[in-house]
Design an enzyme around this catalytic site. Structure first.
Site, short mmCIF file in Angstrom:
data_model
loop_
_atom_site.label_atom_id
_atom_site.label_comp_id
_atom_site.label_asym_id
_atom_site.label_seq_id
_atom_site.Cartn_x
_atom_site.Cartn_y
_atom_site.Cartn_z
N ASN A 147 0.82 -1.22 0.00
CA ASN A 147 0.00 0.00 0.00
C ASN A 147 0.85 1.27 0.00
O ASN A 147 0.35 2.34 0.30
CB ASN A 147 -1.01 -0.01 1.16
CG ASN A 147 -0.36 -0.25 2.50
OD1 ASN A 147 0.87 -0.16 2.62
ND2 ASN A 147 -1.15 -0.53 3.51
N ARG A 285 3.06 7.32 11.22
CA ARG A 285 2.52 6.80 12.47
C ARG A 285 2.29 7.97 13.43
O ARG A 285 3.14 8.86 13.55
CB ARG A 285 3.47 5.79 13.14
CG ARG A 285 3.49 4.41 12.50
CD ARG A 285 2.12 3.71 12.59
NE ARG A 285 2.11 2.41 11.94
CZ ARG A 285 1.61 2.18 10.72
NH1 ARG A 285 1.09 3.14 10.00
NH2 ARG A 285 1.61 0.96 10.22
N GLN A 314 -4.87 3.50 18.35
CA GLN A 314 -5.96 3.32 17.39
C GLN A 314 -6.84 2.17 17.85
O GLN A 314 -6.29 1.11 18.13
CB GLN A 314 -5.39 3.05 16.00
CG GLN A 314 -4.72 4.29 15.43
CD GLN A 314 -4.26 4.14 13.98
OE1 GLN A 314 -3.75 5.08 13.41
NE2 GLN A 314 -4.42 2.98 13.39
N HIS A 333 -7.59 5.97 10.19
CA HIS A 333 -6.45 5.39 9.47
C HIS A 333 -6.96 4.64 8.23
O HIS A 333 -7.42 3.50 8.31
CB HIS A 333 -5.72 4.43 10.41
CG HIS A 333 -4.39 3.99 9.90
ND1 HIS A 333 -3.48 3.33 10.69
CD2 HIS A 333 -3.80 4.11 8.69
CE1 HIS A 333 -2.40 3.06 9.99
NE2 HIS A 333 -2.58 3.52 8.76
P1 NDP Z 1 10.09 1.79 3.53
O1 NDP Z 1 10.72 0.78 4.41
O2 NDP Z 1 10.19 1.66 2.06
O3 NDP Z 1 10.65 3.24 3.88
C1 NDP Z 1 10.93 3.67 5.16
C2 NDP Z 1 12.08 4.63 5.08
O4 NDP Z 1 12.23 5.26 6.34
C3 NDP Z 1 13.40 3.96 4.74
O5 NDP Z 1 13.99 4.64 3.66
C4 NDP Z 1 14.18 4.13 6.03
O6 NDP Z 1 15.53 4.33 5.85
C5 NDP Z 1 13.61 5.43 6.55
N1 NDP Z 1 13.91 5.67 7.95
C6 NDP Z 1 13.88 4.80 8.99
N2 NDP Z 1 14.23 5.43 10.12
C7 NDP Z 1 14.52 6.71 9.79
C8 NDP Z 1 14.95 7.82 10.52
N3 NDP Z 1 15.19 7.72 11.85
N4 NDP Z 1 15.14 8.99 9.87
C9 NDP Z 1 14.94 9.08 8.53
N5 NDP Z 1 14.52 8.04 7.78
C10 NDP Z 1 14.31 6.86 8.41
O7 NDP Z 1 8.56 1.87 3.98
P2 NDP Z 1 7.34 2.60 3.28
O8 NDP Z 1 7.83 3.84 2.65
O9 NDP Z 1 6.56 1.65 2.48
O10 NDP Z 1 6.46 2.92 4.58
C11 NDP Z 1 6.94 3.82 5.56
C12 NDP Z 1 6.01 3.85 6.75
O11 NDP Z 1 4.76 4.39 6.38
C13 NDP Z 1 5.66 2.46 7.30
O12 NDP Z 1 6.64 1.96 8.17
C14 NDP Z 1 4.37 2.73 8.02
O13 NDP Z 1 4.63 3.17 9.33
C15 NDP Z 1 3.76 3.87 7.23
N6 NDP Z 1 2.63 3.42 6.43
C16 NDP Z 1 1.41 4.00 6.65
C17 NDP Z 1 0.30 3.53 5.98
C18 NDP Z 1 -1.04 4.17 6.18
O14 NDP Z 1 -2.04 3.56 5.83
N7 NDP Z 1 -1.12 5.37 6.71
C19 NDP Z 1 0.38 2.40 5.06
C20 NDP Z 1 1.74 1.97 4.79
C21 NDP Z 1 2.80 2.44 5.50
P3 NDP Z 1 16.57 3.21 5.38
O15 NDP Z 1 15.79 2.01 4.95
O16 NDP Z 1 17.27 3.94 4.29
O17 NDP Z 1 17.36 2.94 6.58
#
Ligand code: NDP
Length: 400
Positions: A147, A285, A314, A333
């Site tokens: 998603n 989140r 939630q 959400h």
């Molecule tokens: P990804 O794993 O593709 O991306 C997450 C990114 O966050 C990675 O690039 C990671 O960095 C980066 N990251 C982690 N910690 C930090 C930090 N401290 N500072 C800066 N960057 C950081 O996940 P998605 O993009 O698919 O999803 C991200 C989040 O969105 C999910 O974990 C979830 O919480 C939320 N989400 C919400 C939804 C909703 O319905 N509202 C649905 C889907 C997701 P790196 O990997 O480079 O270390």
């Protein structure tokens, strides 16, 4: 044979749908970057149906019962006497969606001696105490990418809604009004603004790509830098952390997972670093933001608007201040559970279950915790620890 415990959100108040607004979904085979969409051996649902609510059962009942397993589906997940708590004792697999999360705290994991697998039907496994899963050797998996694009579309919608003041304009029409000055006295163009994302993973990068044609200045921060050709193509400015990026931005969007490093990253201190009148959009989140600092930021005008769909806990209690704070564009959400997204993560959940029951490896990109440590996608994007503290507050929500 295993017991699978599946926690899903309630059916629509008027009952499970018998028809839908559209007859079919576009057929996708790959996500951007090449990862294939979920590939279970079969599915027992029609894509486009409501799968994430109790009667939808993620389309799993025929498959699981056909293989001799037991499937228990409930929406009753909070409080010590919940169906979730009562059914945990002999459950081998627990499935839930972040939209209506089964908070798998250390206490709950301890109550489930047979538990081997926790599946997030969707993305974001912060509702599971990952440290406890690591210590107990429970595998945690999610349906990576299922998603991400859904959410990125939502982020763009929310940014435009806030900047252009869409929601009050809509309310003016619905309430029979026509005061144009009221509608536009907080309405701006996005063009030329500086927009920054905290994290440029699957969602963050998709947001940047979608915003590029709006002729804005794009910024990002992440733990790992994007390839130079991507930075160049999108005209991105990289910042080493959120604190150095936010003073430049007019709009900030949060797209990082919740883990101990990001919990309450946006509190009074970070908000004070922003330009007066910044818009903040958080679909990642709720707990990445300090609840009361957001309210203070909106009330003082430091924030011009806040929108998103993620809360903590939630469901949010009726008296959660984000329901009533000024200039917000909050929804429950929902951004990652469009009917389109449900079809993908239901298929991904089925794929994970097939692998688990047939003793085949679960895709690396779906793994968050495995073999007593962070693994796969989890090893890249999360840090070990627990972000479920305070989740018992979810029991304060009362259904009306
Ligand atoms: P990804 O794993 O593709 O991306 C997450 C990114 O966050 C990675 O690039 C990671 O960095 C980066 N990251 C982690 N910690 C930090 C930090 N401290 N500072 C800066 N960057 C950081 O996940 P998605 O993009 O698919 O999803 C991200 C989040 O969105 C999910 O974990 C979830 O919480 C939320 N989400 C919400 C939804 C909703 O319905 N509202 C649905 C889907 C997701 P790196 O990997 O480079 O270390």
């Amino acid at each position: 044979m295993a017991k699978v415990l599946c926690v899903l959100y309630d059916d629509p108040v008027d009952g499970y749908p018998t028809s839908y607004a559209r007859d079919s979904l576009p057929k996708l085979t790959h996500y951007p970057g090449g990862q294939t969409v979920p590939s279970p051996q079969a599915i027992d649902f029609t894509p486009g149906e409501l799968l994430g609510s109790v009667s939808g059962e993620l389309g799993l009942r025929k498959y699981l019962e056909g293989a001799g397993h037991t499937l228990v589906v409930t929406s009753d997940k909070d409080g010590a006497d919940s169906v979730l708590d009562r059914e945990l004792a002999d459950a081998e697999v627990v499935i839930s969606q972040p939209f209506w999360p089964a908070y798998m705290t250390a206490e709950r994991i301890a109550k489930a001696p047979n538990l081997k697998l926790i599946i997030t039907a969707g993305i974001g496994s912060d509702h599971t105490d990952l440290q406890a899963a690591i210590e107990r050797g429970v595998t945690v998996a999610e349906v990576t990418y299922s998603n991400s694009i859904s959410v990125s579309e939502h982020v763009v919608m929310l940014i435009l809604s806030l900047v252009r003041n869409y929601i009050p304009m809509y309310q003016t029409v619905v309430s029979g009004g026509w005061n144009i000055a009221d509608c536009v006295s907080r309405s701006y163009d996005l063009e030329g603004m500086h927009v920054g994302t905290v994290a440029a993973g699957r969602i963050g990068l998709a947001v940047l790509k979608r915003l590029k044609p709006f002729d804005v200045n794009l910024h990002y921060t992440d733990r790992h830098r994007l390839p130079a050709d991507v930075e160049k193509e999108l005209g991105l400015t990289f910042h080493s952390d959120a604190a150095s990026m936010v003073p430049i931005c007019d709009v900030v969007t949060i797209n990082a997972p919740l883990h101990p490093e990001t919990e309450h990253l946006f509190g009074d201190e970070m908000i004070a670093k922003m330009k007066r009148g910044t818009y903040l959009v958080n679909t990642a989140r709720g707990k990445i933001c300090d609840r009361d600092a957001i309210v203070r930021g909106l009330e003082s005008g430091q924030l011009a608007g806040y929108a998103g769909d993620v809360w903590f806990p939630q469901p949010a209690p009726q008296d959660h201040p984000w329901r009533t704070m000024p200039h917000h564009g909050m929804t429950p959400h929902t951004s990652g559970t469009s009917l389109s997204a449900q079809a993908r993560y239901a298929a991904g959940t089925r794929e994970i279950l097939e692998c688990f029951f047939e003793g085949r490896p679960i895709r690396e990109e779906y793994l968050i915790v495995d073999g007593g440590k962070l693994a796969g996608a989890g090893a890249h994007a999360y840090s070990a620890g627990n972000a479920t503290g305070g989740s018992e507050e979810a029991a304060r929500f009362s259904k009306k």
